[in-house]
Design a protein around this motif. Structure first.
Motif, PDB file in Angstrom:
ATOM      1  N   ASP A 199       4.613  -2.054   0.170  1.00 16.43           N
ATOM      2  CA  ASP A 199       3.273  -1.503  -1.896  1.00 16.43           C
ATOM      3  C   ASP A 199       2.621  -2.766  -1.751  1.00 16.43           C
ATOM      4  O   ASP A 199       2.626  -4.013  -1.139  1.00 16.43           O
ATOM      5  N   VAL A 200       0.970  -2.608  -1.924  1.00 16.38           N
ATOM      6  CA  VAL A 200       0.520  -4.008  -2.199  1.00 16.38           C
ATOM      7  C   VAL A 200      -0.703  -2.698  -2.983  1.00 16.38           C
ATOM      8  O   VAL A 200      -1.347  -1.668  -3.401  1.00 16.38           O
ATOM      9  N   ALA A 201      -1.140  -3.600  -4.026  1.00 18.24           N
ATOM     10  CA  ALA A 201      -1.765  -3.400  -5.083  1.00 18.24           C
ATOM     11  C   ALA A 201      -3.243  -2.764  -4.651  1.00 18.24           C
ATOM     12  O   ALA A 201      -3.658  -1.505  -5.288  1.00 18.24           O
ATOM     13  N   LEU A 209       4.502  -6.136  -3.012  1.00 15.93           N
ATOM     14  CA  LEU A 209       4.033  -6.070  -3.946  1.00 15.93           C
ATOM     15  C   LEU A 209       5.705  -5.575  -4.066  1.00 15.93           C
ATOM     16  O   LEU A 209       6.321  -4.466  -3.307  1.00 15.93           O
ATOM     17  N   GLY A 214       2.711  -0.867  -6.683  1.00 15.41           N
ATOM     18  CA  GLY A 214       0.793  -0.989  -6.114  1.00 15.41           C
ATOM     19  C   GLY A 214       0.609   0.507  -5.508  1.00 15.41           C
ATOM     20  O   GLY A 214       1.126   1.488  -6.329  1.00 15.41           O
TER      21      GLY A 214
END
Length: 288
Positions: A199-201, A209, A214
């Motif tokens: 997961d990423v923003a 994350l 995210g």
């Protein structure tokens, strides 16, 4: 569905500590980053390989994959071709010695014309397939860099047409490529080995994350894995007409701590991450 994590999230951690972490947080497997920075890599000797295999067996944790860095779609001269063939062979032999079912490789085609990159990658993967079959290992092409989407990867894997050559679905890169999860799954299902979750923003902010914190469509991705897609494209290279994902398949959390040292440490995130994946796999509750 079974759960693994990549040692990319715990850079340099000794094998014994990795195993304790897996056991303590409920993960059944580990994806080993095969790089000289790490305890396990292709230059490891026979005795060391046997020792690592024994440690995992004693702990009741599986080695899911050897995550190599071979780039099969890159432009290479004659010497480079030999070097790549040797690198692929050594990764297969390492996985076999460790008892790992999979080897991860990258496309790495850069800005080459797609037809040239695809043809070279298919030829190189086909060349290592007999050794992989002999040693009981599948070589998986990750959706990554020049071939981010399932459609991109399938252009290579379809012409290879060999059971020992398959796909690793990195959900970040197919998302960055603008492909819907249902379409990625349809393209990769005939070849799919396992799935890397993360997961990423945002597309611009890619520091790792905690899972669920995210922007990645993890629920949609996992929703595709609960059924065989009706419109899967290409011949399924399994005698029984099935593929590796689904019941008994693997989800591997690739937390990129090595590339983002400022990110939160992975160990405290592992148990909540596994619980989040289990909730997504269970689907919406009746009162949600």
């Amino acid at each position: 569905m079974r759960f693994a994590f990549s040692t990319l999230g715990v850079p340099g951690m000794p094998v014994a500590e990795v195993l304790r972490l897996a056991a303590d947080t409920g993960y059944q497997g580990v994806e080993l980053r095969a790089h000289p920075e790490e305890p396990v890599h292709p230059l490891l000797g026979t005795r060391e390989r046997a020792a690592v295999r024994g440690q995992f067996a004693d702990a009741g944790v599986e080695i899911l994959a050897v995550a190599g860095y071979a780039r099969v779609a890159a432009a290479r001269d004659a010497a480079g071709e030999e070097e790549l063939a040797h690198e692929l062979s050594e990764l297969v032999l390492l996985a076999a010695d460790l008892g790992a079912p999979y080897v991860r490789v990258f496309p790495g085609g850069g800005d080459r014309p797609a037809a040239e990159a695809d043809a070279d990658a298919a030829r190189r993967l086909a060349a290592v397939a007999p050794l992989a079959a002999e040693r009981g290992v599948r070589v998986l092409l990750e959706t990554h860099d020049s071939h981010r989407t399932g459609a991109d990867a399938a252009r290579i894997l379809g012409p290879v047409g060999h059971r020992q050559i398959g796909a690793l679905w990195d959900v970040l890169h197919s998302w960055l490529g603008g492909e819907e999860p249902v379409d990625t799954h349809a393209a990769l299902a005939p070849h799919l080995g396992y799935v890397q979750v993360k997961d990423v923003a945002s597309a611009e902010e890619r520091a790792p994350l905690p899972l669920g914190a995210g922007a990645l469509p993890l629920a949609a991705v996992l929703g595709t894995l609960t059924r065989d897609p009706e419109d899967a494209r290409g011949p399924v290279p399994a005698p029984e007409g099935s593929y590796d994902q689904g019941a008994g398949g693997w989800l591997c959390w690739e937390y990129e701590k090595r590339w983002y040292p400022q990110a939160a440490d992975l160990p405290d995130l592992l148990a909540p991450g596994r619980a989040h994946l289990q909730r997504l796999l269970s689907g919406p509750t009746a009162d949600s």
